[in-house]
Scaffold this motif. Structure first.
Motif, PDB file in Angstrom:
ATOM      1  N   GLY A   1       4.684   6.478  -8.204  1.00 38.04           N
ATOM      2  CA  GLY A   1       3.677   5.733  -7.446  1.00 38.04           C
ATOM      3  C   GLY A   1       3.232   6.445  -6.185  1.00 38.04           C
ATOM      4  O   GLY A   1       2.751   5.814  -5.252  1.00 38.04           O
ATOM      5  N   LEU A   2       3.348   7.784  -6.162  1.00 37.99           N
ATOM      6  CA  LEU A   2       3.052   8.565  -4.964  1.00 37.99           C
ATOM      7  C   LEU A   2       1.931   9.562  -5.215  1.00 37.99           C
ATOM      8  O   LEU A   2       1.678   9.971  -6.349  1.00 37.99           O
ATOM      9  CB  LEU A   2       4.308   9.317  -4.509  1.00 37.99           C
ATOM     10  CG  LEU A   2       5.524   8.455  -4.213  1.00 37.99           C
ATOM     11  CD1 LEU A   2       6.746   9.329  -3.973  1.00 37.99           C
ATOM     12  CD2 LEU A   2       5.262   7.555  -3.014  1.00 37.99           C
TER      13      LEU A   2
ATOM     14  N   TRP B   1       5.750   7.943   2.784  1.00 37.79           N
ATOM     15  CA  TRP B   1       6.861   7.319   2.080  1.00 37.79           C
ATOM     16  C   TRP B   1       7.940   8.393   1.960  1.00 37.79           C
ATOM     17  O   TRP B   1       7.700   9.481   1.420  1.00 37.79           O
ATOM     18  CB  TRP B   1       6.464   6.815   0.694  1.00 37.79           C
ATOM     19  CG  TRP B   1       7.650   6.315  -0.073  1.00 37.79           C
ATOM     20  CD1 TRP B   1       8.285   6.949  -1.103  1.00 37.79           C
ATOM     21  CD2 TRP B   1       8.373   5.112   0.161  1.00 37.79           C
ATOM     22  NE1 TRP B   1       9.351   6.210  -1.527  1.00 37.79           N
ATOM     23  CE2 TRP B   1       9.429   5.071  -0.774  1.00 37.79           C
ATOM     24  CE3 TRP B   1       8.228   4.065   1.064  1.00 37.79           C
ATOM     25  CZ2 TRP B   1      10.334   4.026  -0.824  1.00 37.79           C
ATOM     26  CZ3 TRP B   1       9.133   3.013   1.014  1.00 37.79           C
ATOM     27  CH2 TRP B   1      10.168   2.997   0.081  1.00 37.79           C
TER      28      TRP B   1
ATOM     29  N   SER C   1       6.153   2.375  -8.486  1.00 38.01           N
ATOM     30  CA  SER C   1       7.452   2.462  -7.825  1.00 38.01           C
ATOM     31  C   SER C   1       7.699   1.233  -6.957  1.00 38.01           C
ATOM     32  O   SER C   1       6.791   0.472  -6.656  1.00 38.01           O
ATOM     33  CB  SER C   1       7.506   3.709  -6.939  1.00 38.01           C
ATOM     34  OG  SER C   1       6.768   3.515  -5.762  1.00 38.01           O
TER      35      SER C   1
ATOM     36  N   ASP D   1       2.312   6.361  -0.799  1.00 35.48           N
ATOM     37  CA  ASP D   1       1.951   5.379  -1.816  1.00 35.48           C
ATOM     38  C   ASP D   1       0.752   4.617  -1.254  1.00 35.48           C
ATOM     39  O   ASP D   1       0.217   4.978  -0.202  1.00 35.48           O
ATOM     40  CB  ASP D   1       3.146   4.470  -2.174  1.00 35.48           C
ATOM     41  CG  ASP D   1       3.613   3.594  -1.028  1.00 35.48           C
ATOM     42  OD1 ASP D   1       2.992   3.603   0.062  1.00 35.48           O
ATOM     43  OD2 ASP D   1       4.607   2.873  -1.213  1.00 35.48           O
TER      44      ASP D   1
ATOM     45  N   GLN E   1       5.550   1.269  -3.826  1.00 35.04           N
ATOM     46  CA  GLN E   1       4.139   0.911  -3.863  1.00 35.04           C
ATOM     47  C   GLN E   1       3.973  -0.593  -3.921  1.00 35.04           C
ATOM     48  O   GLN E   1       4.454  -1.251  -4.809  1.00 35.04           O
ATOM     49  CB  GLN E   1       3.474   1.562  -5.072  1.00 35.04           C
ATOM     50  CG  GLN E   1       1.985   1.440  -5.034  1.00 35.04           C
ATOM     51  CD  GLN E   1       1.349   2.240  -6.138  1.00 35.04           C
ATOM     52  OE1 GLN E   1       1.905   3.186  -6.624  1.00 35.04           O
ATOM     53  NE2 GLN E   1       0.183   1.823  -6.528  1.00 35.04           N
TER      54      GLN E   1
ATOM     55  N   PHE F   1      -1.789   8.248  -8.969  1.00 36.11           N
ATOM     56  CA  PHE F   1      -0.417   8.283  -8.472  1.00 36.11           C
ATOM     57  C   PHE F   1       0.500   8.895  -9.527  1.00 36.11           C
ATOM     58  O   PHE F   1       0.251   8.760 -10.734  1.00 36.11           O
ATOM     59  CB  PHE F   1       0.059   6.865  -8.143  1.00 36.11           C
ATOM     60  CG  PHE F   1      -0.700   6.229  -6.999  1.00 36.11           C
ATOM     61  CD1 PHE F   1      -0.382   6.543  -5.692  1.00 36.11           C
ATOM     62  CD2 PHE F   1      -1.721   5.330  -7.240  1.00 36.11           C
ATOM     63  CE1 PHE F   1      -1.073   5.963  -4.641  1.00 36.11           C
ATOM     64  CE2 PHE F   1      -2.419   4.741  -6.198  1.00 36.11           C
ATOM     65  CZ  PHE F   1      -2.091   5.065  -4.888  1.00 36.11           C
TER      66      PHE F   1
END
Length: 127
Positions: A25-26, A62, A2, A46, A5, A21
């Motif tokens: 991206g989390l 985030w 993402s 992230d 990130q 992730f």
């Protein structure tokens, strides 16, 4: 990966490689009161948010809605001081144990789970 990130996160490679992730991206971060075991909230991190959390002593998330980093308590005063961070066996969730000052939930309740119980059948070992 993402936009949130960081490509060159300062998170150690050996830590980042063990994390799984999601498509954005989390990774989920479950926040727990260190001394009572009380589950306070769930947030998203992230690599950069985790790096900030591990190196600052304060929890950083985030924000999926605002698309920015936020350090818990900077605007509310309800801070989370890190006591420990662990990842689960799959690397797709974090357990962040904290000393919570004030309410953890943006609604003003101690936890994000206060007064939000769902009806559920209670299981028993012999079932």
């Amino acid at each position: 990966m993402s936009q949130s990130q960081s490509q060159d996160s300062a998170l150690p490679a050996e830590v980042e490689e063990r994390l799984t992730f999601d498509a954005q991206g989390l990774v989920a971060a479950i926040v727990q009161q260190h001394d009572t075991g009380e589950v306070l909230m769930l947030g998203w991190m992230d690599a950069e948010a985790l790096h900030r959390t591990l190196t600052s002593g304060r929890v950083t998330f985030w924000s999926r809605s605002r698309q920015e980093y936020w350090r818990k308590g900077d605007t509310s005063g309800h801070r989370q001081y890190v006591r420990s961070v662990a990842m689960d066996c799959d690397g797709d969730a974090l357990l962040v144990r904290v000393d919570q000052i004030g309410a953890a939930c943006h609604t003003g309740t101690r936890t994000c789970f206060d007064g939000r119980d769902l009806q559920a059948v209670v299981g028993h070992e012999e079932d």
